[in-house]
Design a protein around this motif. Structure first.
Motif, PDB file in Angstrom:
ATOM      1  N   LEU A 287      43.059 -41.693  68.074  1.00 34.14           N
ATOM      2  CA  LEU A 287      42.602 -42.261  66.799  1.00 34.14           C
ATOM      3  C   LEU A 287      43.651 -43.229  66.253  1.00 34.14           C
ATOM      4  O   LEU A 287      43.329 -44.308  65.763  1.00 34.14           O
ATOM      5  CB  LEU A 287      42.326 -41.138  65.784  1.00 34.14           C
ATOM      6  CG  LEU A 287      41.150 -40.199  66.113  1.00 34.14           C
ATOM      7  CD1 LEU A 287      41.106 -39.020  65.149  1.00 34.14           C
ATOM      8  CD2 LEU A 287      39.812 -40.959  66.092  1.00 34.14           C
ATOM      9  N   LYS A 288      44.913 -42.838  66.392  1.00 37.44           N
ATOM     10  CA  LYS A 288      45.999 -43.661  65.856  1.00 37.44           C
ATOM     11  C   LYS A 288      46.113 -44.997  66.591  1.00 37.44           C
ATOM     12  O   LYS A 288      46.463 -46.011  65.993  1.00 37.44           O
ATOM     13  CB  LYS A 288      47.309 -42.870  65.979  1.00 37.44           C
ATOM     14  CG  LYS A 288      48.494 -43.504  65.292  1.00 37.44           C
ATOM     15  CD  LYS A 288      49.683 -42.569  65.282  1.00 37.44           C
ATOM     16  CE  LYS A 288      50.878 -43.224  65.942  1.00 37.44           C
ATOM     17  NZ  LYS A 288      52.121 -42.474  65.691  1.00 37.44           N
ATOM     18  N   THR A 289      45.821 -44.979  67.881  1.00 43.28           N
ATOM     19  CA  THR A 289      45.980 -46.203  68.679  1.00 43.28           C
ATOM     20  C   THR A 289      44.653 -46.918  68.910  1.00 43.28           C
ATOM     21  O   THR A 289      44.578 -47.818  69.751  1.00 43.28           O
ATOM     22  CB  THR A 289      46.612 -45.863  70.048  1.00 43.28           C
ATOM     23  OG1 THR A 289      45.795 -44.860  70.690  1.00 43.28           O
ATOM     24  CG2 THR A 289      48.021 -45.304  69.895  1.00 43.28           C
ATOM     25  N   ASN A 290      43.621 -46.488  68.168  1.00 45.58           N
ATOM     26  CA  ASN A 290      42.289 -47.095  68.323  1.00 45.58           C
ATOM     27  C   ASN A 290      41.782 -47.065  69.755  1.00 45.58           C
ATOM     28  O   ASN A 290      41.157 -48.010  70.221  1.00 45.58           O
ATOM     29  CB  ASN A 290      42.297 -48.548  67.823  1.00 45.58           C
ATOM     30  CG  ASN A 290      42.302 -48.605  66.321  1.00 45.58           C
ATOM     31  OD1 ASN A 290      41.551 -47.865  65.677  1.00 45.58           O
ATOM     32  ND2 ASN A 290      43.161 -49.431  65.762  1.00 45.58           N
ATOM     33  N   THR A 291      42.070 -45.989  70.455  1.00 45.06           N
ATOM     34  CA  THR A 291      41.566 -45.830  71.816  1.00 45.06           C
ATOM     35  C   THR A 291      40.161 -45.245  71.746  1.00 45.06           C
ATOM     36  O   THR A 291      39.916 -44.313  70.976  1.00 45.06           O
ATOM     37  CB  THR A 291      42.486 -44.882  72.617  1.00 45.06           C
ATOM     38  OG1 THR A 291      43.815 -45.390  72.561  1.00 45.06           O
ATOM     39  CG2 THR A 291      42.039 -44.744  74.057  1.00 45.06           C
ATOM     40  N   ASP A 292      39.255 -45.784  72.535  1.00 44.72           N
ATOM     41  CA  ASP A 292      37.875 -45.305  72.537  1.00 44.72           C
ATOM     42  C   ASP A 292      37.826 -43.883  73.118  1.00 44.72           C
ATOM     43  O   ASP A 292      38.106 -43.692  74.302  1.00 44.72           O
ATOM     44  CB  ASP A 292      37.035 -46.271  73.388  1.00 44.72           C
ATOM     45  CG  ASP A 292      35.569 -45.845  73.455  1.00 44.72           C
ATOM     46  OD1 ASP A 292      35.194 -44.853  72.772  1.00 44.72           O
ATOM     47  OD2 ASP A 292      34.814 -46.497  74.191  1.00 44.72           O
TER      48      ASP A 292
ATOM     49  N   HIS B  90      36.647 -34.945  65.797  1.00 47.53           N
ATOM     50  CA  HIS B  90      36.568 -35.795  66.999  1.00 47.53           C
ATOM     51  C   HIS B  90      37.032 -35.095  68.271  1.00 47.53           C
ATOM     52  O   HIS B  90      36.739 -35.538  69.373  1.00 47.53           O
ATOM     53  CB  HIS B  90      37.409 -37.069  66.801  1.00 47.53           C
ATOM     54  CG  HIS B  90      36.803 -38.046  65.844  1.00 47.53           C
ATOM     55  ND1 HIS B  90      37.080 -38.029  64.493  1.00 47.53           N
ATOM     56  CD2 HIS B  90      35.914 -39.046  66.023  1.00 47.53           C
ATOM     57  CE1 HIS B  90      36.394 -38.983  63.890  1.00 47.53           C
ATOM     58  NE2 HIS B  90      35.673 -39.621  64.799  1.00 47.53           N
TER      59      HIS B  90
END
Ligand code: C5P
Length: 222
Positions: A46-51, A97
């Motif tokens: 979530l922090k690194t915007n990884t799908d 999530h």
């Protein structure tokens, strides 16, 4: 003391971590919270915007991440690389999530490898969803903790209120139901009681009672 591993599985909010910690304390075993590992990866994604729905990128993220479980002054602390994330991984964003992250085969295989390594010398109490079925199928003691969804949501609600956080019981019931459903219906290592696990329904039992029951089971191991 016996050089064994104790597997404690069950759905969200059944009391696994509280009971597992107590059992570990009483036996001077190491407590291993496998849910925290999935949570740490979710936090990182979530922090690194990884799908989180992309198995390959998520697995790459995991392979490059060091997740460590430490015991500092009797407190369980979780580190992601050099960042202390013990509280951050309990946020509702991570909680809602994590089950999607935990669905992926590649992720589970890597987690399983790491978890088996942590338990290789015995003397652990490991809690999670697939410990008795997949991670430690030879564990000498396997416990499956259950409780009604309403009871489990009520416990979470109480914890939140005690922490001074906003909390809504009906929302919690829905969230827990959803997480149980994803965890139980996934293809890889779903949440299911191992055939040889002993089920303890914690709905009307205190933490002390459940702990005592497990210690009795442990003491019967030859
Ligand atoms: O135990 P906890 O509620 O912290 O676990 C968070 C989530 O991590 C679970 O809902 C599940 O999706 C995943 N998990 C898992 N296998 C484990 C431990 C946790 O899939 N052994």
């Amino acid at each position: 003391n016996k050089k064994i591993n104790i597997a404690i599985d069950g759905p969200a909010g059944a009391g696994k971590s509280t009971v597992a910690k107590k059992v570990a304390d009483r036996l001077s075993f190491v407590y291993i919270d496998t849910g925290a590992m999935y949570r740490a990866l979710t936090y990182l994604a979530l922090k690194t915007n990884t799908d989180i729905h992309n198995e390959e990128t998520l697995n790459q993220l995991l392979l490059n991440a060091e997740i460590s479980l430490k015991n500092e002054q009797g407190e369980q602390t979780i580190y992601l690389n050099d960042e202390e994330v013990s509280d951050k991984i309990r946020s509702s964003e991570v909680t809602n999530h994590v089950s999607y992250v935990a669905k992926h085969r590649a992720v589970r295989e890597e987690m399983l490898k790491r978890q088996q390594q942590l338990a290789q010398n015995g003397y652990t109490v490991m809690d999670g969803r697939d410990i008795g079925t997949a991670v430690l199928p030879d564990a000498k003691v396997k416990i499956f903790l259950s409780a009604s969804v309403e009871e489990r949501a009520r416990r979470r609600h109480q914890e939140n209120v005690q922490k001074g956080e906003d909390s809504n019981l009906d929302t919690l019931i829905e969230e827990i139901r959803k997480r149980d459903q994803i965890d139980s219906e996934r293809d890889v290592a779903p949440l299911v009681k191992a055939d040889d696990a002993i089920e303890i329904d914690t709905t009307d039992r205190s933490i002390e009672q459940v702990t005592a029951e497990i210690l009795t089971i442990v003491s019967a191991v030859p």
